[in-house]
Design an enzyme around this catalytic site. Structure first.
Site, PDB file in Angstrom:
ATOM      1  CB  THR A  14       7.288  -0.049  -8.428  1.00 57.03           C
ATOM      2  OG1 THR A  14       6.278   0.579  -8.526  1.00 57.03           O
ATOM      3  CG2 THR A  14       7.340   0.015  -6.731  1.00 57.03           C
ATOM      4  CB  THR A  88       3.789  -4.462 -11.498  1.00 55.05           C
ATOM      5  OG1 THR A  88       3.397  -3.375 -10.819  1.00 55.05           O
ATOM      6  CG2 THR A  88       5.138  -5.083 -10.995  1.00 55.05           C
ATOM      7  CG  ASP A  89       1.372   0.515 -13.138  1.00 57.25           C
ATOM      8  OD1 ASP A  89       1.108  -0.161 -12.294  1.00 57.25           O
ATOM      9  OD2 ASP A  89       1.499   1.761 -13.139  1.00 57.25           O
TER      10      ASP A  89
HETATM   11  N1  ASP Z   1       3.001   0.467  -9.793  1.00 53.84           N
HETATM   12  C1  ASP Z   1       3.905   0.112 -10.933  1.00 53.84           C
HETATM   13  C2  ASP Z   1       5.073  -0.946 -10.541  1.00 53.84           C
HETATM   14  O1  ASP Z   1       4.770  -1.866  -9.790  1.00 53.84           O
HETATM   15  C3  ASP Z   1       4.558   1.423 -11.653  1.00 53.84           C
HETATM   16  C4  ASP Z   1       5.011   1.211 -12.643  1.00 53.84           C
HETATM   17  O2  ASP Z   1       4.394   0.565 -13.630  1.00 53.84           O
HETATM   18  O3  ASP Z   1       6.010   1.746 -13.304  1.00 53.84           O
HETATM   19  O4  ASP Z   1       6.081  -0.876 -10.915  1.00 53.84           O
END
Ligand code: ASP
Length: 332
Positions: A14, A88-89
């Site tokens: 993200t 973050t995933d």
């Molecule tokens: N929600 C995720 C992030 O915060 C999307 C990902 O992991 O690419 O990056």
């Protein structure tokens, strides 16, 4: 004043996402773009940037993580530490794998953002600055991989993503952050001893491990299917301290005869027990039937550790004791 030299490896997430041609945001920015967007970084560190990929976190693979670990261990003596930027995933998994296989005692900091690069209140720039502070800090040496977001510093073995959207999404359930970044400096509250680095195995993609969580009333029929679809190991996220419905116990025993099976828990914090309950399907029963007690590792980290051990050629008792040693490290 000489600034610390830091290797920044950007993989996507993200923090690199902007609105694209279709609907929603997608990873587009490179590591160089991130640097340009945060001019304050120039006063914190001298950064050497590598754009490894522009992927969402969910598409990173274990092979990617081992390639990144190799680059980090290849840093010459001029580098003070490394930052990995990603979605973050899967940050908790990346940090755990790097913590397990990276040999250098220089800080390895994993960061990302919960809000896209162009969103109001985007948290990426502050997270990058905090990550650079920690990666360049002498005090962070010897701590293994750390996750830095929201000005908090979490140990790789404890950190979990605990919210889908909040900028404070990262937590160490059952534990606490080991430090914070305050006024541009690292305040360190705890030093967890590191385990020895594990050799990076080849062919990790050939050691798939299934992760199965059970809900009330499940009869465990998926257990029977795993050997036939090519899995080489399994992690079962059982209930509570490591319990399954009684009628799953025999299925688990058959599975443990076919492949290594780790007994983990679907509960967010606390270890799997080993010597308390005695009913059919309890932790003592399942361990006696061949399951490896999962210790403190949540399902996804348990899965990755089991894959690394299987790909590293460990079998039987050697695999079991290596798993147990690394999953109980929270007690060290
Ligand atoms: N929600 C995720 C992030 O915060 C999307 C990902 O992991 O690419 O990056």
């Amino acid at each position: 004043m000489t600034l610390p030299r830091i290797l920044l490896i950007s993989t996507g997430g993200t923090i690199t996402m902007t609105p694209g041609a279709g609907s929603g945001i997608a990873p587009t920015l490179t590591g160089e773009d991130l640097l340009r967007a945060v001019p304050e970084l120039a006063a914190r560190a001298e950064l050497d940037v590598v754009t490894y990929s522009t992927k969402p976190g969910a598409s990173l693979t274990l092979s990617d993580l081992l390639a990144i670990a190799e680059r980090i261990d290849g840093m010459d003596g001029a580098f003070a530490g490394a930052i990995v930027v990603q979605g973050t995933d899967t940050i908790e998994e990346t940090a755990f794998v790097l913590d397990t296989v990276v040999a250098t005692d220089r800080p390895v900091v994993v960061t990302g953002a919960m809000r896209g690069a162009g969103a109001p209140g985007a948290d990426g720039p502050a997270n990058l600055l905090a990550a650079a502070t920690v990666a360049g800090s002498e005090a962070a040496r010897g701590l293994g991989a750390l996750v830095v977001l929201n000005d908090e510093v979490h140990a790789a073995r404890h950190v979990q993503k605990a919210h889908t959207g909040a900028p404070s999404a990262f937590a160490s359930p059952g534990f606490a952050p080991v430090g914070r970044v305050i006024e541009g400096a690292l305040h360190l509250y705890a030093r967890l001893p590191r385990l020895p680095a594990m050799a990076r195995p080849d062919a990790v993609e050939e050691a798939p491990v299934a992760l199965i969580a059970l809900a009330l009333g499940d009869d465990g029929r998926l257990f029977d299917a795993l050997p036939g679809v090519g899995y080489r190991g399994a992690v079962i996220q059982a209930m509570g301290a490591g319990h399954l419905p009684a009628h799953c116990a025999e299925r688990l025993q058959r599975l443990a005869q076919a492949m290594p099976v780790v007994l983990a828990t679907r509960v967010a914090s606390g270890p799997v027990f080993e010597r308390t309950y005695g009913f059919t399907g309890s932790e003592t029963d399942l361990i006696a039937r061949g399951a490896i007690p999962g210790g403190y590792l949540p399902g996804p980290k348990a899965c990755l550790l089991l894959r690394l051990l299987i790909a590293g050629g460990l079998r039987g008792e050697a695999l079991r004791s290596a798993y147990v040693m690394r999953s109980r490290a929270a007690l060290a």
